[in-house]
Motif scaffolding. Structure first.
Motif, short mmCIF file in Angstrom:
data_model
loop_
_atom_site.label_atom_id
_atom_site.label_comp_id
_atom_site.label_asym_id
_atom_site.label_seq_id
_atom_site.Cartn_x
_atom_site.Cartn_y
_atom_site.Cartn_z
N VAL A 218 42.14 44.76 43.90
CA VAL A 218 43.47 44.89 43.29
C VAL A 218 44.02 43.48 43.06
CG1 VAL A 218 43.90 47.11 44.36
CG2 VAL A 218 44.60 45.02 45.54
N ASP A 219 45.01 43.36 42.19
CA ASP A 219 45.52 42.05 41.79
C ASP A 219 45.99 41.22 42.98
OD1 ASP A 219 44.96 42.71 39.23
OD2 ASP A 219 47.04 43.17 38.65
N GLU A 220 46.73 41.86 43.88
CA GLU A 220 47.28 41.11 45.02
C GLU A 220 46.18 40.52 45.88
OE1 GLU A 220 50.05 39.29 47.28
OE2 GLU A 220 50.38 40.39 45.40
N ALA A 221 45.13 41.29 46.15
CA ALA A 221 44.01 40.79 46.95
C ALA A 221 43.30 39.66 46.24
CB ALA A 221 43.04 41.93 47.25
N ALA A 222 43.12 39.79 44.93
CA ALA A 222 42.45 38.73 44.16
C ALA A 222 43.26 37.44 44.21
CB ALA A 222 42.25 39.18 42.71
N ARG A 223 44.58 37.56 44.09
CA ARG A 223 45.43 36.37 44.15
C ARG A 223 45.34 35.70 45.51
NH1 ARG A 223 49.16 39.50 41.16
NH2 ARG A 223 50.27 40.06 43.08
N GLU A 224 45.38 36.49 46.57
CA GLU A 224 45.34 35.93 47.92
C GLU A 224 44.02 35.21 48.17
OE1 GLU A 224 46.03 39.09 50.62
OE2 GLU A 224 48.18 39.27 50.17
N THR A 281 38.64 20.04 38.74
CA THR A 281 38.14 21.38 38.43
C THR A 281 38.93 22.44 39.19
OG1 THR A 281 35.92 20.46 38.10
CG2 THR A 281 36.09 22.85 38.41
N LEU A 282 39.24 22.18 40.45
CA LEU A 282 39.99 23.14 41.26
C LEU A 282 41.40 23.35 40.74
CD1 LEU A 282 38.81 21.91 44.75
CD2 LEU A 282 38.40 24.20 43.84
N ASN A 283 42.01 22.28 40.24
CA ASN A 283 43.38 22.39 39.73
C ASN A 283 43.48 23.33 38.55
OD1 ASN A 283 45.01 20.86 41.44
ND2 ASN A 283 44.32 18.95 40.53
N ARG A 284 42.38 23.49 37.82
CA ARG A 284 42.40 24.38 36.67
C ARG A 284 42.16 25.83 37.07
NH1 ARG A 284 38.22 23.63 33.20
NH2 ARG A 284 39.44 24.48 31.48
N PHE A 285 41.81 26.06 38.34
CA PHE A 285 41.45 27.40 38.77
C PHE A 285 42.64 28.07 39.43
CE2 PHE A 285 39.17 30.58 41.37
CZ PHE A 285 38.38 31.12 40.39
N ARG A 286 43.54 28.56 38.62
CA ARG A 286 44.70 29.32 39.10
C ARG A 286 44.73 30.65 38.37
NH1 ARG A 286 46.53 26.30 43.51
NH2 ARG A 286 46.36 24.10 42.97
N ARG A 287 45.41 31.60 38.95
CA ARG A 287 45.45 32.92 38.33
C ARG A 287 46.80 33.19 37.68
NH1 ARG A 287 41.06 36.07 39.56
NH2 ARG A 287 42.03 37.86 38.59
N PHE A 288 46.77 33.71 36.44
CA PHE A 288 47.96 34.24 35.79
C PHE A 288 47.93 35.75 35.96
CE2 PHE A 288 47.10 30.36 33.24
CZ PHE A 288 48.28 29.68 33.51
N THR A 289 49.03 36.33 36.39
CA THR A 289 49.09 37.77 36.61
C THR A 289 50.39 38.33 36.07
OG1 THR A 289 50.08 37.51 38.80
CG2 THR A 289 47.69 37.61 38.71
N MET A 295 50.49 48.49 32.39
CA MET A 295 49.50 47.47 32.03
C MET A 295 49.47 46.39 33.11
SD MET A 295 49.25 45.15 28.57
CE MET A 295 50.96 44.61 28.76
N SER A 296 48.28 46.01 33.55
CA SER A 296 48.10 44.97 34.54
C SER A 296 47.14 43.92 33.99
CB SER A 296 47.56 45.55 35.85
OG SER A 296 47.29 44.52 36.78
N ILE A 297 47.55 42.66 33.98
CA ILE A 297 46.71 41.58 33.46
C ILE A 297 46.60 40.50 34.52
CG2 ILE A 297 46.46 39.79 31.70
CD1 ILE A 297 48.10 41.53 29.82
N SER A 298 45.38 40.04 34.78
CA SER A 298 45.14 38.98 35.76
C SER A 298 43.90 38.19 35.34
CB SER A 298 44.94 39.58 37.16
OG SER A 298 44.64 38.58 38.09
N PHE A 299 44.02 36.88 35.25
CA PHE A 299 42.86 36.05 34.90
C PHE A 299 43.05 34.63 35.41
CE2 PHE A 299 45.81 35.89 31.35
CZ PHE A 299 45.88 34.54 31.03
N GLU A 300 41.90 33.91 35.59
CA GLU A 300 41.95 32.54 36.06
C GLU A 300 42.44 31.61 34.95
OE1 GLU A 300 38.96 34.21 36.80
OE2 GLU A 300 39.46 34.61 38.89
#
Length: 335
Positions: A218-224, A281-289, A295-300
């Protein structure tokens, strides 16, 4: 951070082409707060500096003698002062042969961090600073410029001695001052590039994205879990330590501490059990949710501009490379 030995020499090399003059330190730096503060500031600056590479020693030879001198010192065959003197004389010779105009203070320091011994070798420039006298008068003084380190390397002595097949027990600054400038110092260290830090970090993040998708989180788990990965990796970068896959896997899923590690090994991503974190590289790895009306959208964040295009004016997202599972569902729904 206990300091075992520390020596500073000076290479005076002017841009007018005159030969370099070497001023040798006649003794080790005295154990005091100034010495400890210097190394603390150096380490913080070195760890924060982007553009590092990781590698390992060439075989010892006349062209690459430093590893032999270091081994002799560690075996008790020479003192640290003798080791540093031999090394800085060689560095001065290479500087002359390369016709490079920049000298500086050659810092050699053997210290311990945690259970690991390190050797730092750096060429540090001087800069001017303004200070206040006891009479409240301004005075210009020279200080070592630890904020702009251009040539430096750090050798993980324990890793070198205990894991000679490692490809990443040396880290060094690549810098922006030109290939010739960097290569003469890398030749002095006797280092060849081994691990591609940015490439290894990108592969780790790709493996993590695949893992999240395979777990159908789920989105919350992915973000955490994304935050856990980034925070841990950034913390390792800050202290100059590598990412350890086994440790990271345990942080990502405390109930199943081996799940991410086993996923990486089963899929054969080809990354090492330990790898140097690349902060850019790590700084670019954030999630938009976001969620709205079913509708639920989540991506790095790193997918933005690549597989995902955002039209700010129209308020739309264009997606490319949809997951196979989603594509099949859409096909069935439209048939």
């Amino acid at each position: 951070m206990p300091i075992r030995h520390s020596v500073i020499h000076k290479i005076d090399k002017k841009p007018d082409g005159t030969p370099a003059v070497l001023f040798l330190g006649v003794s080790e730096q005295v154990e005091n707060q100034a010495r400890d503060d210097l190394m603390q500031q150096f380490n913080e600056s070195y760890n924060a500096t982007a553009g590092k590479a990781w590698g390992f020693f060439h075989a010892e030879s006349g062209a690459h003698p430093l590893s032999g001198w270091l081994g002799k010192y560690l075996a008790g065959g020479s003192s640290f002062l003798e080791f540093s003197t031999t090394a800085v004389e060689h560095l001065t010779k290479l500087m002359e042969e390369s016709n490079l105009s920049t000298g500086g203070h050659a810092l050699f320091c053997h210290y311990q961090q945690g259970l690991t011994d390190y050797l730092v070798i750096a060429l540090v420039q001087e800069t001017e600073a303004v200070t206040m006298t006891e009479e409240l008068h301004l005075m210009t003084v020279k200080r070592l410029d630890l904020d702009h380190i251009r040539l430096a390397a750090r050798i993980n002595i324990g890793e070198w001695q205990n894991n000679p097949r490692s490809l990443q027990y040396i880290s060094y600054l690549k810098g922006k001052q030109g290939r010739k400038f960097n290569e003469y110092f890398r030749d002095f260290i006797g280092c060849q590039e081994g691990i591609d830090g940015p490439g290894e970090t990108r592969t780790l993040l790709k493996a993590f994205s695949d893992f999240v998708e395979s777990e159908d989180m789920v989105d919350e788990a992915a973000r955490e879990k994304t935050a856990t990965l980034v925070n841990y990796s950034m913390a390792q970068a800050k202290i100059g330590e590598p990412i350890t896959l086994d440790e990271l896997s345990g942080l990502i899923d405390e109930d199943r501490p081996k799940s991410f590690y086993d996923f990486i090994k089963a899929k054969d991503y080809g990354i090492s059990d330990t790898l140097p974190p690349d902060k850019k590289t790590l700084n670019r790895f954030r999630r938009f949710t976001g969620r709205a009306e079913g509708m639920s959208i989540s991506f790095e964040a790193h997918l933005l501009g690549d597989k995902i295009e955002f039209d700010e004016g129209g308020g739309t997202l264009t997606l490319r490379g949809l997951p196979t599972q989603l594509t099949e569902q859409l096909k069935r729904a439209s048939s």
